[in-house]
Design a protein around this motif. Structure first.
Motif, mmCIF file in Angstrom:
data_model
loop_
_atom_site.group_PDB
_atom_site.id
_atom_site.type_symbol
_atom_site.label_atom_id
_atom_site.label_comp_id
_atom_site.label_asym_id
_atom_site.label_seq_id
_atom_site.Cartn_x
_atom_site.Cartn_y
_atom_site.Cartn_z
ATOM 1 N N ARG A 1 11.910 -2.312 -0.671
ATOM 2 C CA ARG A 1 11.911 -0.943 -1.200
ATOM 3 C C ARG A 1 12.450 -0.896 -2.625
ATOM 4 N NH1 ARG A 1 10.844 2.887 2.681
ATOM 5 N NH2 ARG A 1 10.835 2.119 4.828
ATOM 6 N N LYS A 2 13.257 -1.874 -2.972
ATOM 7 C CA LYS A 2 13.755 -1.988 -4.345
ATOM 8 C C LYS A 2 12.807 -2.922 -5.088
ATOM 9 C CE LYS A 2 18.620 -1.286 -3.121
ATOM 10 N NZ LYS A 2 19.990 -1.856 -3.166
ATOM 11 N N LEU A 3 11.822 -2.338 -5.711
ATOM 12 C CA LEU A 3 10.822 -3.130 -6.419
ATOM 13 C C LEU A 3 11.459 -3.898 -7.564
ATOM 14 C CD1 LEU A 3 7.887 -0.572 -6.563
ATOM 15 C CD2 LEU A 3 8.257 -2.394 -4.919
ATOM 16 N N ALA B 1 0.824 -1.212 0.000
ATOM 17 C CA ALA B 1 0.000 0.000 0.000
ATOM 18 C C ALA B 1 0.856 1.258 0.000
ATOM 19 C CB ALA B 1 -0.933 -0.002 1.213
ATOM 20 N N ASN B 2 1.974 1.225 0.725
ATOM 21 C CA ASN B 2 2.867 2.390 0.773
ATOM 22 C C ASN B 2 3.448 2.697 -0.598
ATOM 23 O OD1 ASN B 2 2.352 1.777 3.435
ATOM 24 N ND2 ASN B 2 4.435 2.123 4.141
ATOM 25 N N VAL B 3 3.800 1.644 -1.314
ATOM 26 C CA VAL B 3 4.399 1.821 -2.639
ATOM 27 C C VAL B 3 3.347 2.314 -3.629
ATOM 28 C CG1 VAL B 3 5.629 0.666 -4.511
ATOM 29 C CG2 VAL B 3 6.053 -0.009 -2.141
ATOM 30 N N ILE B 4 2.149 1.755 -3.536
ATOM 31 C CA ILE B 4 1.064 2.188 -4.415
ATOM 32 C C ILE B 4 0.748 3.656 -4.178
ATOM 33 C CG2 ILE B 4 -1.401 1.896 -4.857
ATOM 34 C CD1 ILE B 4 -0.971 -1.113 -4.375
ATOM 35 N N SER B 5 0.881 4.091 -2.940
ATOM 36 C CA SER B 5 0.607 5.490 -2.612
ATOM 37 C C SER B 5 1.529 6.436 -3.377
ATOM 38 C CB SER B 5 0.753 5.713 -1.104
ATOM 39 O OG SER B 5 0.573 7.070 -0.779
ATOM 40 N N ARG B 6 2.804 6.097 -3.459
ATOM 41 C CA ARG B 6 3.730 6.986 -4.162
ATOM 42 C C ARG B 6 3.791 6.698 -5.658
ATOM 43 N NH1 ARG B 6 8.124 3.778 -1.263
ATOM 44 N NH2 ARG B 6 9.117 2.478 -2.856
ATOM 45 N N GLN C 1 7.712 0.369 -12.784
ATOM 46 C CA GLN C 1 7.659 -0.984 -12.225
ATOM 47 C C GLN C 1 6.232 -1.539 -12.159
ATOM 48 O OE1 GLN C 1 10.283 -2.636 -11.524
ATOM 49 N NE2 GLN C 1 11.880 -1.087 -11.501
ATOM 50 N N VAL C 2 5.282 -0.850 -12.749
ATOM 51 C CA VAL C 2 3.891 -1.260 -12.585
ATOM 52 C C VAL C 2 3.653 -2.675 -13.129
ATOM 53 C CG1 VAL C 2 3.151 -0.086 -14.716
ATOM 54 C CG2 VAL C 2 1.479 -0.599 -12.907
ATOM 55 N N ARG C 3 4.203 -3.001 -14.284
ATOM 56 C CA ARG C 3 3.990 -4.339 -14.861
ATOM 57 C C ARG C 3 4.817 -5.397 -14.137
ATOM 58 N NH1 ARG C 3 1.167 -4.694 -19.542
ATOM 59 N NH2 ARG C 3 0.561 -2.702 -20.476
ATOM 60 N N SER C 4 6.045 -5.095 -13.830
ATOM 61 C CA SER C 4 6.895 -6.077 -13.164
ATOM 62 C C SER C 4 6.379 -6.373 -11.749
ATOM 63 C CB SER C 4 8.348 -5.608 -13.122
ATOM 64 O OG SER C 4 8.465 -4.348 -12.510
ATOM 65 N N MET C 5 5.759 -5.376 -11.095
ATOM 66 C CA MET C 5 5.199 -5.611 -9.769
ATOM 67 C C MET C 5 4.037 -6.577 -9.840
ATOM 68 S SD MET C 5 5.723 -4.681 -6.587
ATOM 69 C CE MET C 5 5.323 -6.324 -6.004
#
Length: 219
Positions: free
Chosen positions: A111-113, A16-21, A26-30
């Motif tokens: 933190r390193k997606l 959720a924290n990462v989605i917030s920022r 990295q959207v596809r790789s995530m």
């Protein structure tokens, strides 16, 4: 006997924290990393008792939603009815190991997606359909702009990418119908007891559930 489960401490931060920022490049790789987590769930958990998916209890959640939004009860029950109708004419896929409550607060990442470090709330694991884990994830994401629009400014741009990827891996009618069911289950939770305004959030969630149904129909 008390139903307690102790797990290792999980490193990383909530997804959720990462989605917030924003996920940015990295959207596809995530999303692929999240799929790998689901692929890695142990096969043994299919021997557990099967729990109903959120969408399978749509009528119950429609009643809860209508309780907090009595003026919209007709719409709430109409969503539940159509969720069931669309689930009946779509294909959920095979029975596989599922998390059961797979959404951004229960996934921890580095933190390193796009590395996933762990998942919590594993008490809901058992046999089920992959489409329901994906619907839980996407359905929860779709209400974040209503819950806290200032905290999740990137969701409206990044959610369609995940949706497009998910629709390639499962039946899109089943997926979107189940997303509607998940969002329906979240409407009653919009009500706040601290006196702050919440009806706009609840109505936004209801509208979002109807939008998921419209997309299901479009397929």
């Amino acid at each position: 006997p008390e139903g307690r489960l102790v797990t290792e401490a999980i490193s990383g931060i909530p997804l959720a924290n990462v989605i917030s920022r924003g996920l940015g490049t990295q959207v596809r790789s995530m999303f692929r990393a999240l799929e790998r987590v689901l692929d890695a769930l142990p096969a043994d958990i299919t021997r557990f008792r099967r729990r109903p998916a959120w969408s399978e209890r749509a009528e119950h959640y429609a009643h809860a939603a209508a309780t907090v939004l009595p003026s919209e009860s007709t719409r709430c029950f109409a969503v539940a009815r159509e969720v069931f109708e669309l689930m009946a004419v779509s294909h959920p896929g095979p029975i596989v190991p599922v998390h059961g409550d797979f959404y951004e607060a229960n996934v921890f990442v580095d933190r390193k997606l796009p590395k996933v470090t762990g998942i919590i709330d594993v008490d809901s694991m058992g046999p089920g359909h992959r489409v329901d884990d994906l619907a839980c994830l996407l359905g929860h994401l779709s209400v974040l702009p209503h819950l806290a629009p200032d905290s999740y400014p990137k969701v409206s741009a990044e959610l369609p990418v995940w949706l497009e990827m998910a629709e390639r891996s499962v039946d899109p009618v089943a997926l979107n119908a189940r997303c509607a069911g998940v969002v329906l289950s979240l409407i009653a939770g919009a009500k706040r007891v601290d006196g702050s305004e919440w009806e706009r959030d609840a109505r936004g969630r209801l509208e979002t559930s109807e939008m998921w149904l419209a997309r299901a129909r479009s397929w």
